[in-house]
Design a protein around this motif. Structure first.
Motif, PDB file in Angstrom:
ATOM      1  N   LYS A 235       2.924   4.318  -6.977  1.00 18.47           N
ATOM      2  CA  LYS A 235       2.749   2.894  -6.648  1.00 18.47           C
ATOM      3  C   LYS A 235       4.020   2.399  -5.977  1.00 18.47           C
ATOM      4  N   SER A 236       3.880   1.380  -5.112  1.00 19.93           N
ATOM      5  CA  SER A 236       5.055   0.842  -4.410  1.00 19.93           C
ATOM      6  C   SER A 236       5.061  -0.683  -4.544  1.00 19.93           C
ATOM      7  N   LYS A 237       6.248  -1.216  -4.799  1.00 21.65           N
ATOM      8  CA  LYS A 237       6.332  -2.679  -4.970  1.00 21.65           C
ATOM      9  C   LYS A 237       7.589  -3.237  -4.324  1.00 21.65           C
TER      10      LYS A 237
ATOM     11  N   PRO B 131       0.827  -1.213   0.000  1.00 23.37           N
ATOM     12  CA  PRO B 131       0.000   0.000   0.000  1.00 23.37           C
ATOM     13  C   PRO B 131       0.862   1.263   0.000  1.00 23.37           C
ATOM     14  N   THR B 132       0.389   2.279  -0.716  1.00 21.03           N
ATOM     15  CA  THR B 132       1.075   3.576  -0.750  1.00 21.03           C
ATOM     16  C   THR B 132       0.219   4.561   0.051  1.00 21.03           C
ATOM     17  N   PRO B 133       0.815   5.300   1.029  1.00 26.80           N
ATOM     18  CA  PRO B 133       0.010   6.214   1.851  1.00 26.80           C
ATOM     19  C   PRO B 133      -0.670   7.294   1.004  1.00 26.80           C
ATOM     20  N   LEU B 134      -1.784   7.789   1.542  1.00 23.83           N
ATOM     21  CA  LEU B 134      -2.637   8.734   0.827  1.00 23.83           C
ATOM     22  C   LEU B 134      -1.871   9.942   0.282  1.00 23.83           C
TER      23      LEU B 134
ATOM     24  N   TYR C 280       7.299   3.761  -7.556  1.00 28.00           N
ATOM     25  CA  TYR C 280       7.008   4.248  -8.907  1.00 28.00           C
ATOM     26  C   TYR C 280       6.261   5.581  -8.776  1.00 28.00           C
ATOM     27  N   GLN C 281       6.964   6.684  -9.030  1.00 22.14           N
ATOM     28  CA  GLN C 281       6.333   7.993  -8.916  1.00 22.14           C
ATOM     29  C   GLN C 281       5.341   8.190 -10.074  1.00 22.14           C
ATOM     30  N   SER C 282       4.262   8.904  -9.776  1.00 27.16           N
ATOM     31  CA  SER C 282       3.255   9.171 -10.811  1.00 27.16           C
ATOM     32  C   SER C 282       3.600  10.463 -11.540  1.00 27.16           C
TER      33      SER C 282
END
Ligand code: NAD
Length: 482
Positions: A114-116, A105-108, A453-455
């Motif tokens: 996204k995080s993996k 999960p990625t914090p609000l 993964y930055q948006s």
């Protein structure tokens, strides 16, 4: 490739060291050429192992028996080949799932990034294995390392030369040495091996050598998994039906003649049931090995040194006033380096049999009043590799589970937690560091790389200088949603 060429080493340290360096350089180079072997390539490696194990059951059983003096073929099939095969097959079945990057999960306040966690092979890994289950304890970690996409170098024990030679020849024939190579040699070769700057080193053996291996690995900051030994207790609770539990204890202790890292080392029994417990374990042992003088079902002690060590332990306990019950005719067994199950009733706490890991068919039985007494006794010693609890009182069971720390536990039986591949296997404290088996093995030999993964819609620029009033507003908003 013939077994007497490329990978064969003399026990001499300089020869061994040279060969270790040569293969390590070769594997490192191969790793750099292909740092992320494909799923298909890993499956091909696991298939080679499965074929090697299935085709050579008899060959391994014969070699192990030659190394021990005697080891039953069935014991080898049950305790080494089947457990090994089930682990490699499970790795094969689960590999696609294990290799998949796992979303976290990625914090609000960081959305819509996204995080993996992305599992990645570590590179070249080393495995040092002991003599007691010489095939399983060499090839099970190797399978986990291959599934995780690594190159593997294995140093098996010098105390099982027949088995090590067979493994060496078969692995040479099945694998390219840039993928999986065996280094045969003695303690000096082991020392040079532990000093190699592997990307991970898994050692299975005694706690005292494990400390030396960890020290050697620390010089390179090589991460270690240490699968060590210790004194694993079996607690018979007051709620247990003695008749039902003793067969499991006798089997767990006599398998491989007690030369099992997770064998019950000693028994804690209710004081009013001490004699009943000893008599029932002796009866169970006789039922398992009715012709112990002549049967090939019962395993020999690996060496004269270990045989003398075990005999001396019993004699010391006898001299110090413990009651000794030998279940079988010692005279007939000794020439085969076999020791009968020897019950040692209530030895003093500072006798060798209570201070050292026994690693043979000697079983101290100690009167222990309450659950609290059992917990206190266990917590006085080092943290055990395994703990066994027998009984029906779930509240007492849970107190033992919560108030003792051990590598693993089987309730109302012995040994089984090791064979359940979905349970990580390893010790804690002096009984080991880290774990393997199943997914835990894959993860031990992987780097679970965190990737963010930055948006392209991210607004992280709002936090950059110059720090103006606009930033203060952004901070107060972030504080609210954290
Ligand atoms: P050991 O520690 O004597 O030897 C293990 C391996 O280490 C051998 O290959 C040996 O050649 C090598 N070695 C010896 N000295 C070395 C050094 N200085 N540097 C590097 N390597 C060295 O153990 P063992 O007698 O073969 O096995 C019995 C022990 O292993 C028992 O204590 C048992 O409890 C433990 N064990 C643990 C597990 C487990 O999974 N936790 C399994 C089996 C055995």
């Amino acid at each position: 490739m013939p077994a007497d060429t490329a990978h064969t080493l003399s026990a001499d340290r300089s020869d061994g060291e040279r060969e270790i360096k040569r293969i390590f350089a070769l594997q490192k180079d191969a790793y750099l050429q292909n740092p992320f072997p494909s799923y298909d390539r890993r499956i091909a490696g696991l298939d080679k192992l499965i074929e090697l194990i299935e085709a050579n059951e008899e060959v391994f059983a014969t070699a192990i028996s030659a190394d021990f003096g005697n080891r039953s073929k069935h014991e080898t099939i049950i305790a080494e080949m089947l457990v090994l095969l089930s682990g490699v097959r499970m790795a094969k079945k689960s590999l696609k799932n294990w290799m998949r990057p796992r979303g976290v999960p990625t914090p609000l306040h960081m959305l819509p990034a996204k995080s993996k966690l992305e599992p990645q092979p570590l590179g070249v890994v080393g495995i040092i294995s002991p003599w007691n289950y010489p095939v399983f304890l060499a090839l099970a970690p190797a399978a986990a390392a291959i599934a995780a996409g690594n190159r593997v170098m294995l140093k098996p024990s010098e105390l099982t030369p027949h088995t090590s030679d067979v493994m060496h020849g078969l692995i040479d024939a099945a694998f390219d040495e840039s993928e999986f190579a065996v280094i045969v040699g003695g303690v000096e070769t082991g020392q040079a091996f532990a000093e190699t700057p592997f990307d991970h080193l898994l050692f299975t053996g005694s706690t005292s050598i494990g400390i030396r291996v960890a020290q050697a690995a620390a010089k390179n900051l090589t991460p270690v998994t240490l699968e060590l030994g210790g004194k694993s207790p079996a607690i018979i609770d007051a709620s247990a039906d003695i008749g039902k539990v003793t067969q499991s204890i006798a089997y767990g202790k006599m398998l491989n003649a007690g030369q099992t890292c997770i064998a019950p080392d000693y028994v804690l029994a209710p004081p009013n049931k001490l004699d009943e417990t000893a008599a029932a374990i002796a009866a169970a042992a006789r039922a398992l090995y009715p012709e112990i003088d002549t049967t090939t079902d019962y395993t020999s002690i690996i060496s004269d040194r270990h045989f003398s060590r075990l005999k001396a332990m019993v004699e010391e306990a006898r001299d110090r006033g413990a009651r000794i019950i030998e279940v079988g005719s010692a005279n007939a067994l000794h020439p085969q380096r076999k020791l009968p199950l020897t019950l040692v009733i209530d030895p003093p706490a500072d006798a060798a049999v209570m201070k050292e890991e026994i690693f043979g068919p000697i079983l101290p039985i100690l009167p222990t009043g309450s659950t609290e007494d059992a917990i206190a006794r266990i917590n006085k010693g080092e943290r055990p590799l395994a703990l066994y609890w027998f009984g029906e009182d779930n509240e007492a069971r849970d107190r033992v589970l919560q108030q003792t720390v051990s590598g693993g536990v089987t309730i109302n039986d012995t040994l089984w937690h090791l064979a359940q591949e979905n349970l990580p296997f390893g010790g804690v404290g002096k009984s080991g560091i880290g774990a393997y088996h199943g997914r835990a093995g894959f993860e031990t030999f992987s780097h679970l790389k965190p990737v963010f993964y930055q948006s392209r819609f991210a607004n992280s620029g709002l936090l950059h200088p110059p720090y103006t009033e606009k930033l203060e507003k952004t901070l107060s908003f972030i504080r609210k949603i954290l």
